[in-house]
Design a protein around this motif. Structure first.
Motif, PDB file in Angstrom:
ATOM      1  N   GLU A  23     -29.506   4.886 -23.501  1.00 21.19           N
ATOM      2  CA  GLU A  23     -29.418   4.422 -22.112  1.00 21.19           C
ATOM      3  C   GLU A  23     -28.665   3.097 -22.027  1.00 21.19           C
ATOM      4  O   GLU A  23     -28.467   2.416 -23.031  1.00 21.19           O
ATOM      5  N   THR A  24     -28.256   2.768 -20.801  1.00 24.73           N
ATOM      6  CA  THR A  24     -27.449   1.570 -20.592  1.00 24.73           C
ATOM      7  C   THR A  24     -28.100   0.632 -19.583  1.00 24.73           C
ATOM      8  O   THR A  24     -28.933   1.042 -18.775  1.00 24.73           O
ATOM      9  N   LEU A  25     -27.658  -0.626 -19.624  1.00 26.75           N
ATOM     10  CA  LEU A  25     -28.218  -1.674 -18.789  1.00 26.75           C
ATOM     11  C   LEU A  25     -27.125  -2.477 -18.111  1.00 26.75           C
ATOM     12  O   LEU A  25     -26.111  -2.810 -18.733  1.00 26.75           O
ATOM     13  N   ALA A  26     -27.362  -2.801 -16.853  1.00 25.35           N
ATOM     14  CA  ALA A  26     -26.543  -3.769 -16.113  1.00 25.35           C
ATOM     15  C   ALA A  26     -27.510  -4.756 -15.477  1.00 25.35           C
ATOM     16  O   ALA A  26     -28.611  -4.392 -15.070  1.00 25.35           O
ATOM     17  N   ALA A  27     -27.098  -6.016 -15.387  1.00 25.89           N
ATOM     18  CA  ALA A  27     -27.952  -7.049 -14.817  1.00 25.89           C
ATOM     19  C   ALA A  27     -27.305  -7.657 -13.583  1.00 25.89           C
ATOM     20  O   ALA A  27     -26.080  -7.755 -13.503  1.00 25.89           O
ATOM     21  N   ALA A  28     -28.147  -8.062 -12.643  1.00 23.23           N
ATOM     22  CA  ALA A  28     -27.713  -8.809 -11.463  1.00 23.23           C
ATOM     23  C   ALA A  28     -28.520 -10.099 -11.473  1.00 23.23           C
ATOM     24  O   ALA A  28     -29.737 -10.065 -11.306  1.00 23.23           O
ATOM     25  N   VAL A  65     -20.496  -8.031  -4.084  1.00 22.43           N
ATOM     26  CA  VAL A  65     -20.483  -7.439  -5.423  1.00 22.43           C
ATOM     27  C   VAL A  65     -21.566  -6.377  -5.594  1.00 22.43           C
ATOM     28  O   VAL A  65     -21.325  -5.346  -6.210  1.00 22.43           O
ATOM     29  N   LEU A  66     -22.742  -6.636  -5.026  1.00 24.62           N
ATOM     30  CA  LEU A  66     -23.878  -5.740  -5.255  1.00 24.62           C
ATOM     31  C   LEU A  66     -24.250  -4.886  -4.056  1.00 24.62           C
ATOM     32  O   LEU A  66     -25.084  -4.000  -4.170  1.00 24.62           O
ATOM     33  N   GLY A  67     -23.668  -5.189  -2.898  1.00 28.73           N
ATOM     34  CA  GLY A  67     -24.005  -4.434  -1.696  1.00 28.73           C
ATOM     35  C   GLY A  67     -25.347  -4.798  -1.097  1.00 28.73           C
ATOM     36  O   GLY A  67     -25.940  -3.997  -0.364  1.00 28.73           O
ATOM     37  N   VAL A  68     -25.856  -6.002  -1.398  1.00 27.23           N
ATOM     38  CA  VAL A  68     -27.105  -6.440  -0.778  1.00 27.23           C
ATOM     39  C   VAL A  68     -26.845  -6.574   0.721  1.00 27.23           C
ATOM     40  O   VAL A  68     -25.833  -7.141   1.139  1.00 27.23           O
ATOM     41  N   SER A  69     -27.742  -6.038   1.510  1.00 27.71           N
ATOM     42  CA  SER A  69     -27.513  -6.013   2.951  1.00 27.71           C
ATOM     43  C   SER A  69     -27.649  -7.392   3.587  1.00 27.71           C
ATOM     44  O   SER A  69     -28.458  -8.215   3.159  1.00 27.71           O
ATOM     45  N   ARG A  70     -26.854  -7.597   4.604  1.00 28.82           N
ATOM     46  CA  ARG A  70     -26.934  -8.826   5.397  1.00 28.82           C
ATOM     47  C   ARG A  70     -28.336  -8.984   5.973  1.00 28.82           C
ATOM     48  O   ARG A  70     -28.882 -10.078   6.027  1.00 28.82           O
ATOM     49  N   ARG A  85     -34.967  -6.165  -5.062  1.00 25.99           N
ATOM     50  CA  ARG A  85     -34.863  -4.701  -5.136  1.00 25.99           C
ATOM     51  C   ARG A  85     -33.410  -4.255  -4.930  1.00 25.99           C
ATOM     52  O   ARG A  85     -32.873  -3.463  -5.703  1.00 25.99           O
ATOM     53  N   GLU A  86     -32.767  -4.790  -3.892  1.00 22.83           N
ATOM     54  CA  GLU A  86     -31.382  -4.404  -3.615  1.00 22.83           C
ATOM     55  C   GLU A  86     -30.439  -4.857  -4.726  1.00 22.83           C
ATOM     56  O   GLU A  86     -29.482  -4.156  -5.047  1.00 22.83           O
ATOM     57  N   MET A  87     -30.699  -5.999  -5.313  1.00 20.80           N
ATOM     58  CA  MET A  87     -29.861  -6.475  -6.419  1.00 20.80           C
ATOM     59  C   MET A  87     -29.979  -5.561  -7.642  1.00 20.80           C
ATOM     60  O   MET A  87     -28.974  -5.210  -8.260  1.00 20.80           O
ATOM     61  N   VAL A 101     -31.419  -4.560 -13.801  1.00 15.13           N
ATOM     62  CA  VAL A 101     -32.451  -5.593 -13.749  1.00 15.13           C
ATOM     63  C   VAL A 101     -31.903  -6.754 -12.933  1.00 15.13           C
ATOM     64  O   VAL A 101     -30.703  -7.054 -13.002  1.00 15.13           O
ATOM     65  N   SER A 102     -32.764  -7.376 -12.120  1.00 10.72           N
ATOM     66  CA  SER A 102     -32.301  -8.477 -11.279  1.00 10.72           C
ATOM     67  C   SER A 102     -33.238  -9.667 -11.356  1.00 10.72           C
ATOM     68  O   SER A 102     -34.439  -9.513 -11.608  1.00 10.72           O
ATOM     69  N   THR A 103     -32.657 -10.840 -11.120  1.00 12.23           N
ATOM     70  CA  THR A 103     -33.425 -12.076 -11.019  1.00 12.23           C
ATOM     71  C   THR A 103     -32.952 -12.839  -9.793  1.00 12.23           C
ATOM     72  O   THR A 103     -31.759 -13.028  -9.598  1.00 12.23           O
ATOM     73  N   THR A 104     -33.898 -13.249  -8.970  1.00 11.95           N
ATOM     74  CA  THR A 104     -33.560 -14.084  -7.824  1.00 11.95           C
ATOM     75  C   THR A 104     -34.735 -15.019  -7.574  1.00 11.95           C
ATOM     76  O   THR A 104     -35.889 -14.598  -7.650  1.00 11.95           O
TER      77      THR A 104
END
Length: 170
Positions: A23-28, A65-70, A85-87, A101-104
């Protein structure tokens, strides 16, 4: 006196789990500023499972970049479960990875513009289930970390990898 664990570092365990499963991973990343990617790529062979990281610090970057909604950013602020969640979903889907995976959050030393306390963090983990299964899920956890800006960032990055590993193993 320090006790040393013989258990491998979290980034090693994540890498082994992803590689084992193909499996693969991308981070935001926002508040961790790329530290998740740095930890993951400290492990030799990470290119086998790590695709990319997006460091999206501004609202505009999260949108573009991520399409997080306004709406999520405007109604909940960047430091929220909704944005986490959106990230995570945005990282997973934009990279076409198995996991996102995201961090904010607020690394400090001051509160953010929405007046969240320093150390308030949301970590999101999104998986991509097979198409047509309807089984893809995203989880978000809220944390409160103490420490300096650097310490908060390190705790956030390691917590994100721990949350990811827990989800992989579920």
């Amino acid at each position: 006196m320090h006790e040393f664990s013989e258990e491998p570092l979290i980034e090693t365990r994540v890498g082994e789990a992803l590689a084992e499963r193909g499996e693969t991973l991308a981070a935001a990343e926002s508040c961790s500023g790329g530290l998740v990617a740095s930890l993951v790529t400290d492990v030799p062979g990470a290119s086998e499972y790590f695709d990319r990281s997006y460091v999206t610090y501004s609202y505009e970057a999260k949108q573009q970049v991520l399409g997080v909604s306004r709406e999520a950013l405007d109604e909940a602020s960047a430091v929220s479960a909704r944005v986490g969640r959106e990230m995570a979903r945005g990282a997973r889907d934009t990279a076409d990875a198995t996991w996102g995976v995201s961090t904010t959050g607020v690394a400090g030393p001051e509160r953010d513009r929405a007046d969240h306390p320093v150390g308030t963090v949301f970590v999101g983990v999104a998986d991509a289930a097979p198409w047509g299964s309807g089984a893809s899920t995203t989880t978000v956890e809220r944390y409160q970390f103490d420490g300096s800006r650097t310490e908060v960032k390190e705790r956030v990055a390691r917590q994100a990898l721990s949350d990811l590993l827990d989800r992989i193993r579920d």
